[in-house]
Motif scaffolding. Structure first.
Motif, PDB file in Angstrom:
ATOM      1  N   PRO A  59       0.521  -1.243  -0.521  1.00  0.00           N
ATOM      2  CA  PRO A  59      -0.056   0.017  -0.446  1.00  0.00           C
ATOM      3  C   PRO A  59       0.850   1.347  -0.036  1.00  0.00           C
ATOM      4  CG  PRO A  59       0.221  -0.620   2.359  1.00  0.00           C
ATOM      5  CD  PRO A  59       0.850  -1.652   1.647  1.00  0.00           C
ATOM      6  N   THR A  60       0.307   2.623  -0.834  1.00  0.00           N
ATOM      7  CA  THR A  60       0.720   3.431  -0.351  1.00  0.00           C
ATOM      8  C   THR A  60       0.305   4.306   0.816  1.00  0.00           C
ATOM      9  OG1 THR A  60      -0.184   4.492  -2.428  1.00  0.00           O
ATOM     10  CG2 THR A  60       2.070   4.024  -2.666  1.00  0.00           C
ATOM     11  N   VAL A  61       0.888   5.264   1.587  1.00  0.00           N
ATOM     12  CA  VAL A  61       0.223   6.160   1.996  1.00  0.00           C
ATOM     13  C   VAL A  61       0.226   7.498   1.898  1.00  0.00           C
ATOM     14  CG1 VAL A  61       0.352   7.005   5.031  1.00  0.00           C
ATOM     15  CG2 VAL A  61       0.806   4.967   4.031  1.00  0.00           C
ATOM     16  N   ALA A  62      -0.660   8.758   2.256  1.00  0.00           N
ATOM     17  CA  ALA A  62       0.071   9.929   1.025  1.00  0.00           C
ATOM     18  C   ALA A  62      -0.200  10.664   2.860  1.00  0.00           C
ATOM     19  CB  ALA A  62      -1.047  10.548   0.838  1.00  0.00           C
ATOM     20  N   SER A  63       1.088  11.219   2.544  1.00  0.00           N
ATOM     21  CA  SER A  63       2.016  12.779   3.688  1.00  0.00           C
ATOM     22  C   SER A  63       0.520  13.273   3.428  1.00  0.00           C
ATOM     23  CB  SER A  63       2.620  13.514   2.894  1.00  0.00           C
ATOM     24  OG  SER A  63       3.512  13.074   2.823  1.00  0.00           O
ATOM     25  N   LYS A  64       0.086  14.139   4.973  1.00  0.00           N
ATOM     26  CA  LYS A  64      -0.628  14.959   5.438  1.00  0.00           C
ATOM     27  C   LYS A  64      -0.308  16.226   6.160  1.00  0.00           C
ATOM     28  CE  LYS A  64      -3.179  13.057   9.794  1.00  0.00           C
ATOM     29  NZ  LYS A  64      -3.803  12.975   9.985  1.00  0.00           N
ATOM     30  N   VAL A  65      -1.297  16.823   5.942  1.00  0.00           N
ATOM     31  CA  VAL A  65      -0.703  17.971   7.078  1.00  0.00           C
ATOM     32  C   VAL A  65      -1.381  17.592   8.475  1.00  0.00           C
ATOM     33  CG1 VAL A  65      -0.949  20.792   7.192  1.00  0.00           C
ATOM     34  CG2 VAL A  65       0.068  20.157   4.720  1.00  0.00           C
ATOM     35  N   TYR A  66      -0.058  18.131   9.228  1.00  0.00           N
ATOM     36  CA  TYR A  66      -1.078  17.987  10.881  1.00  0.00           C
ATOM     37  C   TYR A  66      -2.507  18.658  11.224  1.00  0.00           C
ATOM     38  CZ  TYR A  66      -1.626  18.547  15.662  1.00  0.00           C
ATOM     39  OH  TYR A  66      -2.319  18.719  16.617  1.00  0.00           O
ATOM     40  N   ASP A  67      -3.595  17.237  11.606  1.00  0.00           N
ATOM     41  CA  ASP A  67      -4.823  17.923  11.661  1.00  0.00           C
ATOM     42  C   ASP A  67      -5.602  17.115  12.950  1.00  0.00           C
ATOM     43  OD1 ASP A  67      -5.090  15.539  11.622  1.00  0.00           O
ATOM     44  OD2 ASP A  67      -6.297  15.653   9.356  1.00  0.00           O
ATOM     45  N   GLY A  68      -4.301  17.147  13.871  1.00  0.00           N
ATOM     46  CA  GLY A  68      -4.944  16.280  15.480  1.00  0.00           C
ATOM     47  C   GLY A  68      -5.383  15.761  15.845  1.00  0.00           C
ATOM     48  N   ASN A  69      -5.115  14.353  13.868  1.00  0.00           N
ATOM     49  CA  ASN A  69      -6.045  13.343  14.196  1.00  0.00           C
ATOM     50  C   ASN A  69      -4.831  12.210  14.221  1.00  0.00           C
ATOM     51  OD1 ASN A  69      -6.773  12.359  11.455  1.00  0.00           O
ATOM     52  ND2 ASN A  69      -8.363  14.634  11.993  1.00  0.00           N
ATOM     53  N   LEU A 112       0.701  28.263  10.986  1.00  0.00           N
ATOM     54  CA  LEU A 112      -0.507  29.099  11.457  1.00  0.00           C
ATOM     55  C   LEU A 112      -0.237  30.692  10.702  1.00  0.00           C
ATOM     56  CD1 LEU A 112       0.613  27.769  14.902  1.00  0.00           C
ATOM     57  CD2 LEU A 112      -1.438  27.211  13.031  1.00  0.00           C
ATOM     58  N   GLY A 113      -1.293  31.152  10.913  1.00  0.00           N
ATOM     59  CA  GLY A 113      -1.260  32.427  10.833  1.00  0.00           C
ATOM     60  C   GLY A 113      -1.184  33.623  11.846  1.00  0.00           C
ATOM     61  N   PRO A 124       3.613  39.975  20.207  1.00  0.00           N
ATOM     62  CA  PRO A 124       3.323  39.196  19.105  1.00  0.00           C
ATOM     63  C   PRO A 124       2.050  39.412  19.112  1.00  0.00           C
ATOM     64  CG  PRO A 124       3.846  37.252  20.749  1.00  0.00           C
ATOM     65  CD  PRO A 124       3.764  39.335  21.360  1.00  0.00           C
ATOM     66  N   GLY A 125       1.570  38.841  17.827  1.00  0.00           N
ATOM     67  CA  GLY A 125       0.275  39.047  16.921  1.00  0.00           C
ATOM     68  C   GLY A 125      -0.531  38.068  17.308  1.00  0.00           C
ATOM     69  N   SER A 126      -1.993  37.836  17.150  1.00  0.00           N
ATOM     70  CA  SER A 126      -2.254  36.843  17.233  1.00  0.00           C
ATOM     71  C   SER A 126      -2.226  34.973  16.539  1.00  0.00           C
ATOM     72  CB  SER A 126      -3.618  36.867  18.129  1.00  0.00           C
ATOM     73  OG  SER A 126      -4.615  37.444  17.426  1.00  0.00           O
ATOM     74  N   LEU A 127      -2.541  34.369  16.533  1.00  0.00           N
ATOM     75  CA  LEU A 127      -1.863  33.459  15.465  1.00  0.00           C
ATOM     76  C   LEU A 127      -3.762  32.645  15.560  1.00  0.00           C
ATOM     77  CD1 LEU A 127       0.183  31.192  18.146  1.00  0.00           C
ATOM     78  CD2 LEU A 127       0.796  32.212  15.896  1.00  0.00           C
ATOM     79  N   SER A 128      -3.447  32.468  14.806  1.00  0.00           N
ATOM     80  CA  SER A 128      -4.452  31.663  13.969  1.00  0.00           C
ATOM     81  C   SER A 128      -4.521  30.738  13.138  1.00  0.00           C
ATOM     82  CB  SER A 128      -5.375  32.620  12.833  1.00  0.00           C
ATOM     83  OG  SER A 128      -4.908  32.827  11.857  1.00  0.00           O
ATOM     84  N   GLY A 129      -5.448  29.355  13.019  1.00  0.00           N
ATOM     85  CA  GLY A 129      -5.457  28.167  12.695  1.00  0.00           C
ATOM     86  C   GLY A 129      -5.092  27.152  13.197  1.00  0.00           C
ATOM     87  N   ILE A 130      -4.623  27.426  14.495  1.00  0.00           N
ATOM     88  CA  ILE A 130      -4.989  26.363  15.847  1.00  0.00           C
ATOM     89  C   ILE A 130      -6.262  25.028  15.997  1.00  0.00           C
ATOM     90  CG2 ILE A 130      -4.263  25.489  18.768  1.00  0.00           C
ATOM     91  CD1 ILE A 130      -3.030  28.728  18.041  1.00  0.00           C
TER      92      ILE A 130
END
Length: 168
Positions: free
Chosen positions: A14-24, A94-95, A116-122
């Motif tokens: 099988p092949t596993v696709a890379s993914k961007v961190y999403d918490g799961n 993160l923004g 610092p400014g506030s973070l977005s996208g957490i």
């Protein structure tokens, strides 16, 4: 009377696709090709995968479950109904809002007090913050002075993120 037992099928890697961190831990898996199907039987395979943990990393262990599908699936079995593979989880960008620099009274150094400014996208309730340090371009009195700012992510989940584009 007699019995007809399911034919065992082979399956490619099988092949596993890379993914961007999403918490799961969910992994997107493409199963390998089946081998050993008789004639024009309709048999396919679906795969589900799970990373060993939710955190960013390369070459992470992935557990894969396989299930035969299709009209003729009942006539077959898989020699290996579960497999393992590896995959990557990359940091989520993160923004960040624009930082502010405090005015200061001349003190002979270039250290700037930066908020610092506030973070977005957490993701969810992840523990991520940002520290900011700054330096004026020189130690002399002036208005509208350039300030170099360094930002660093902090917190227990900081390793799952990267800093993206600064919002102005």
């Amino acid at each position: 009377t007699g019995d007809i037992t399911p034919k065992s099928l082979g399956i490619g890697a099988p092949t596993v696709a890379s993914k961007v961190y999403d918490g799961n831990t969910t992994a997107s898996v493409t199963p390998g090709s089946l081998s050993g199907i008789v004639g024009s039987d309709t048999v396919g395979v679906s795969a589900t995968g799970s990373f060993d943990n939710r955190n960013v990393g390369t070459g992470k262990a992935v557990s894969i479950g396989l299930v035969l599908t299709g009209a003729d699936a009942g006539n077959y079995s898989l020699a290996t109904p579960s497999l393992s593979a590896t995959g990557d989880i990359t940091p989520k960008s993160l923004g960040i809002g624009a930082p502010t620099v405090a005015t200061k009274v001349y003190d002979g150094n270039t250290i700037a007090s930066v908020t610092p400014g506030s973070l977005s996208g957490i993701v969810g309730s992840d523990a991520v913050g940002v520290n900011a340090t700054g330096s004026f371009d020189d130690r002399n009195v002036g208005t509208g002075k350039a300030v170099s700012i360094s930002l660093a992510l902090t917190g227990a989940d900081a390793g799952n993120y990267s800093l993206g584009t600064l919002s102005q």
